[in-house]
Design an enzyme around this catalytic site. Structure first.
Site, PDB file in Angstrom:
ATOM      1  N   GLU A   1      -3.542  -2.860  -8.194  1.00 12.22           N
ATOM      2  CA  GLU A   1      -3.374  -1.223  -8.852  1.00 12.22           C
ATOM      3  C   GLU A   1      -3.312  -0.836  -7.792  1.00 12.22           C
ATOM      4  O   GLU A   1      -3.178   0.796  -7.689  1.00 12.22           O
ATOM      5  CB  GLU A   1      -3.720  -1.486 -10.330  1.00 12.22           C
ATOM      6  CG  GLU A   1      -2.904  -2.565 -10.956  1.00 12.22           C
ATOM      7  CD  GLU A   1      -1.573  -2.749 -10.715  1.00 12.22           C
ATOM      8  OE1 GLU A   1      -0.147  -2.239 -10.715  1.00 12.22           O
ATOM      9  OE2 GLU A   1      -1.606  -4.410 -10.717  1.00 12.22           O
TER      10      GLU A   1
ATOM     11  N   GLU B   1       5.119  -4.380  -2.817  1.00  8.87           N
ATOM     12  CA  GLU B   1       4.187  -5.686  -4.369  1.00  8.87           C
ATOM     13  C   GLU B   1       3.609  -6.741  -3.351  1.00  8.87           C
ATOM     14  O   GLU B   1       2.652  -7.312  -3.376  1.00  8.87           O
ATOM     15  CB  GLU B   1       5.314  -5.983  -4.936  1.00  8.87           C
ATOM     16  CG  GLU B   1       5.457  -5.169  -5.851  1.00  8.87           C
ATOM     17  CD  GLU B   1       4.730  -4.586  -6.959  1.00  8.87           C
ATOM     18  OE1 GLU B   1       3.210  -5.205  -6.565  1.00  8.87           O
ATOM     19  OE2 GLU B   1       4.980  -3.996  -6.982  1.00  8.87           O
TER      20      GLU B   1
HETATM   21  N1  HT7 Z   1       4.258  -2.741 -10.660  1.00 11.38           N
HETATM   22  C1  HT7 Z   1       3.720  -3.216 -11.373  1.00 11.38           C
HETATM   23  C2  HT7 Z   1       5.184  -4.357 -12.138  1.00 11.38           C
HETATM   24  C3  HT7 Z   1       4.794  -3.489 -13.485  1.00 11.38           C
HETATM   25  C4  HT7 Z   1       6.532  -4.152 -14.331  1.00 11.38           C
HETATM   26  C5  HT7 Z   1       7.811  -4.247 -14.061  1.00 11.38           C
HETATM   27  C6  HT7 Z   1       8.300  -4.544 -14.903  1.00 11.38           C
HETATM   28  C7  HT7 Z   1       8.390  -4.304 -15.831  1.00 11.38           C
HETATM   29  C8  HT7 Z   1       7.502  -4.435 -16.852  1.00 11.38           C
HETATM   30  C9  HT7 Z   1       6.049  -4.298 -15.379  1.00 11.38           C
HETATM   31  N2  HT7 Z   1       4.605  -3.900 -15.623  1.00 11.38           N
HETATM   32  C10 HT7 Z   1       4.450  -3.597 -14.061  1.00 11.38           C
HETATM   33  C11 HT7 Z   1       2.819  -4.209 -11.500  1.00 11.38           C
HETATM   34  C12 HT7 Z   1       2.379  -4.235 -10.332  1.00 11.38           C
HETATM   35  O1  HT7 Z   1       2.563  -5.718  -9.202  1.00 11.38           O
HETATM   36  O2  HT7 Z   1       1.077  -3.647 -10.007  1.00 11.38           O
HETATM   37 ZN    ZN Z   2       2.532  -5.169  -8.062  1.00 14.02          ZN
END
Ligand code: HT7
Ligand code: ZN
Length: 896
Positions: free
Chosen positions: A297, A319
């Site tokens: 993160e 990602e």
């Molecule tokens: N980028 C974040 C993805 C994520 C997410 C996507 C859809 C629904 C709920 C979610 N919570 C987090 C997490 C990451 O890849 O760091």
């Molecule tokens: Zn991520």
């Protein structure tokens, strides 16, 4: 559902430059005043403003201070009469929503009397009407108002610029984010929270305040998360020259969260699972996961937040790259080369056991998908883990320094913008014009556009007279949904040659004046190519795809002797492990197909399966004084049931389970004395430390205990189960305690029951530990069809709450996804349970339901009677008319 790509790829008709949001927070009715300054995008034909919204109550819309006409089209708010021209327009929208009733955990919701938001990918539209797409980037000012006694802490992105008391016991806080951002990175948190704080001075010489917010009582469990954050900040500066760009960086933990964590600018929101740790409650694996997720993160702050995605088809831009960065971070933190190799093996194991099946199933999609119905369904192992492998290949093709140069150029070109996967790879290539990446750039990009796992076939011919070794490599890629024919990929194959005695041979390619060391990388760009090595003294054993240099399936006709040689001697630790896995796989596949290996009334195979040379090779690895414990643990772990299933066309999960269990039982009994030695030799006395070396020792000791309890089942031995129970009671840390508990439960020993009761009594107030307690029981080996009834009983426990995603995952996902021997029942009852839970979850949390729906992805490979039973269960889900678009997409693809 809706169909992309045309909509997602169209540039927006308007830009939003600034947003001023005011929240009056109330669980039953939160009021949101949204004042935007917008302007027409003069680069596209003039059109109406279409704002996304979902589950909102609209009270007022004003344009430039006055009333305006508007209409609703579906859930969109459409304004057709906005002033022409490029002058800024002030738009004010007043809405209300109900966070207390938000069970989807997307948008603004309440968990444990605390407000949280989750906006990625399309949750912001559940908070206010907006151009909820990542290429619309705005400056945010946020004012939060709430009851001071109930919500003493009020947080949002950026810097706190004002705060104070209001009438009626309410107070306010005003936050200004100094960076432009897309709506998916917006966050707010309000509640009774406490923070661990740390002031740091960065390499760049700036001071920053770091905070980790948790519920009161959890503060002492935040030390590791804070240390991980500080390590991440230092690592990104040292490795990539990327510094923290905020005065304040906050992490907040919540126990109700659909995923692992979220990188909201300056205000990361985390699942408690990836924040809270103490030696009494968290295992070594938990500690390692916290380090890696905190890193992930934090690294998004640059790869995701400063440079974001133009549209959601580019999701892997942030990602895949950020997973690559967190993997490298974890490797660097692990230290020694051998510990790096262990991390690499673990990452590849995830890729092969989860991503390869995805890439071969109905949900297969390219790293950059070209269509989707529901973007939430595309936060997949393909986007994340395969995406990371595609970045890793770029890294390896340009070299470590070349990659750092490429990253520099990427930020010079794109800082503050929303860009594409092509932009990324172009920057890496442009910074390294002589590299094989730059020279094969268009072809390399096929990794982003073509789905499916390529196969590389290797065959070698040794000419003793000419002292040459000719290696032919050819590639192919199976059809995937919508992509019947594939073009050749750029596949870097890192390799070495071993002599019959295991020595590393010098590599000299025909035409080269001299040898170029013991290792090289061949870049396979054609469907087939041949390389000849000269001055090869004897028939070599090829060590191919070292370090897993490309995400492919390598087919090579190794003899058992070749594999034993590689397992004993390869200088590449990955291929050493791989040789052991190939031997194990070979034995398992032969046993599965051997009709003379029959099961008894308990479904167990009693005949011997393992050849003596395999047992001996495993013994030698276990006893080898120069290998790390963690590496030994991985080598001694047989290929998983789901990985074995991927090697079969007609999958009988019960047969796979019986064979693998028989192999494990045999390893347990044949190596009995060695397991005792391993257990006793790998104790970690002294103060607890989760470092990679100590964790490896505990992991091997735990493995040994498992094997000793397994062996005790057959021999009526009471000594080791007794010792295990003692260890369970006396352990000074959760890793040792849980490993002992798991050894008793997995072996089905009668001491498991009192141990489970004691464990629950000890930890009943620790949610994350109770999750482990549930998961262990739902995921343990089935002996008499008793796991499904046990799962039903677990769901009746007072502390089972299906609405909490961690708890739902601990029981339902552990059973449906991680326990194939118990889930795939001939009577189809496991599938019926799955269908019931998908429907139950879908009624309140579509994202969690849709993830569970994926458990049946590979149903078409199943043998009868499983296949027909599976189809019936899937069709029952499909028959529900009001499924969420999330579940509908997964189920439709499964049946297509
Ligand atoms: N980028 C974040 C993805 C994520 C997410 C996507 C859809 C629904 C709920 C979610 N919570 C987090 C997490 C990451 O890849 O760091
Ligand atoms: Zn991520």
């Amino acid at each position: 559902g809706r169909s992309n790509p045309p909509r997602g790829l169209r540039r927006p008709a308007f830009w939003i430059d600034t947003v001023d949001l005011s929240f009056d927070l109330d669980p039953a009715k939160t009021r949101v005043l949204n004042k935007m300054r917008i302007r027409r995008n003069m680069d596209v034909p003039a059109g109406p403003l279409r704002l996304d919204g979902a589950d909102l109550n609209l009270a007022r819309v004003m344009v430039n201070g006055g009333g305006t006409s508007f209409k609703m089209e579906g859930s969109q708010l459409v304004l057709e009469n906005l002033p022409e021209g490029d002058a800024p327009i002030d738009l004010e929208i007043f809405t209300t929503c109900c966070p207390a009733k938000n069970t989807q955990l997307s948008g603004l919701y309440v968990s444990n009397d605390t407000f949280f938001t989750q906006c990625e990918a399309e949750g912001f539209r559940r908070i206010t009407y907006f151009l909820d797409r990542p290429d619309v980037m705005a400056m945010y000012t946020v004012t939060l108002r709430a009851s001071k006694s109930q919500y003493p802490v009020l947080l949002s992105n950026g810097n706190l610029v004002d705060s104070g008391d209001l009438e009626d016991g309410r107070h306010f806080a005003k936050w200004v984010d100094p960076h432009r951002k897309p709506s998916y990175l917006f966050a707010l948190v309000a509640g009774k929270l406490v923070a661990r704080e740390q002031q740091i001075r960065s390499r760049a010489g700036n001071n920053h305040l770091l905070q980790v917010y948790v519920r009161p009582g959890d503060l002492e469990k935040t030390e590791h998360a804070m240390n991980s954050l500080m390590a991440s900040i230092a690592w990104d500066e040292a490795r990539f020259g990327l510094s923290l760009d905020l005065d304040r960086f906050m992490i907040v933990a919540t126990s109700d969260f659909n995923m692992g964590a979220m990188e909201n600018k300056g205000l990361n929101i985390f699942n408690t699972k990836y924040v809270l740790a103490s030696q009494a409650t968290a295992t070594d694996v938990d500690y390692a996961n916290i380090e890696s997720v905190v890193g992930h993160e934090y690294f998004h702050n640059w790869t995701g937040d400063r440079v974001t995605c133009r549209d959601w088809f580019q999701l892997s831009l942030k990602e895949g790259l950020t997973v690559f960065r967190d993997q490298e971070f974890s490797m660097d933190m692990a230290g020694a080369a051998s510990a790096r190799a262990v991390k690499r093996i673990e990452d590849v194991r995830v890729l092969r056991t989860v991503q390869f099946p995805e890439d071969a199933g109905p949900m297969a999609h390219p790293v950059r998908p070209d269509s989707y119905v529901e973007i939430n369904n595309f936060y997949t192992v393909t986007i994340y883990e395969k995406g990371s492998e595609v970045v890793r290949m770029q890294h390896n093709l340009v070299g470590r320094d070349g990659f750092a140069e490429g990253m520099k150029l990427y930020f010079e070109r794109h800082d503050g913008h929303a860009v594409t996967c092509d932009d990324f790879v172009q920057a890496i290539a442009d910074a390294n014009p002589q590299s094989p990446l730059a020279q094969n750039l268009d072809q390399f990009k096929r990794w982003y556009s073509q789905a499916g796992t390529p196969r590389v076939h290797a065959s070698g011919v040794y000419d003793a007279d000419a002292r040459t070794y000719t290696l032919t490599l050819s590639q192919s890629c199976p059809a995937t949904p919508g992509q019947p024919v594939k073009q050749a990929f750029v596949i870097p194959v890192t390799l070495g040659l071993l002599g019959a005695d295991g020595s590393a041979l010098a590599l000299q390619q025909q035409g080269d004046a001299e040898a170029s060391g013991n290792e090289g990388t061949v870049v396979l760009t054609e469907p087939s190519m041949t390389i000849t090595f000269v001055n090869v003294p004897s028939q070599p054993v090829p060590s191919l795809l070292r370090g897993f240099s490309a995400p492919v399936i390598l087919e090579c006709e190794f003899s058992d002797a070749d594999l034993l040689n590689l397992l004993a001697h390869d200088t590449d630790a990955f291929n050493r492990w791989e040789a052991g896995q190939r031997l194990g796989m070979r034995i398992a596949l032969a046993a599965i197909a051997n009709p003379s290996l029959t099961t008894n009334a308990d479904g167990e195979i009693e005949q011997a399966i393992l050849p003596e040379n395999f047992v001996q090779a495993m013994r030698e690895v276990l006893r080898n004084p120069s290998l790390d414990a963690a590496f030994k643990d991985l080598v001694l772990t047989l290929p998983s049931e789901s990985y074995i299933a991927e090697h079969l066309d007609d999958v009988d999960p019960q047969r796979i389970h019986a064979v693998r269990e028989a192999m494990r039982a045999e390893l347990a009994s044949s190596l009995h004395a060695d397991w005792i030695w391993a257990y006793e030799e790998h104790q970690t006395p002294g103060a607890y430390s989760p470092d990679a070396l100590s964790a490896g020792r505990r992991s091997l000791a735990g493995h040994a205990l498992n094997m000793l309890c397994l062996a005790a089942r057959k021999s009526a031995d009471t000594l080791w189960p007794g010792k295990t129970y003692q260890r369970f009671k006396d352990a000074g840390n959760m890793t040792d305690r849980f490993n002992a508990l798991a050894a008793l439960v997995n072996s089905g020993h009668e001491l498991a029951k009192p141990a489970l009761e004691r464990f629950h009594a000890l930890f009943k107030d620790e949610d994350l530990v109770v999750d482990k307690w549930f998961a262990l029981q739902a995921g343990t080996s089935d002996r008499n069809g008793d796991i499904l009834p046990a799962v039903h009983a677990l769901m009746k426990q007072p502390d089972f709450q299906i609405k909490n995603p961690n708890r739902a995952r601990s029981v339902i996902f552990s059973y449906c996804n991680a326990n194939p021997g118990a889930f795939h029942r001939a009577d189809g009852a496991g599938y019926a349970y799955w269908a019931d839970r998908v429907l139950e979850l879908d009624a309140f949390n579509a994202q969690v339901a849709s993830r569970l729906a994926r458990a049946m992805d590979r149903w078409r490979k199943l043998a009868e009677p499983y296949r027909s039973q599976a189809r019936a269960a899937i069709e029952r889900v499909a028959a529900k008319p009001d499924l969420s678009s999330d579940v509908r997409e997964v189920i439709t693809r499964a049946l297509a």
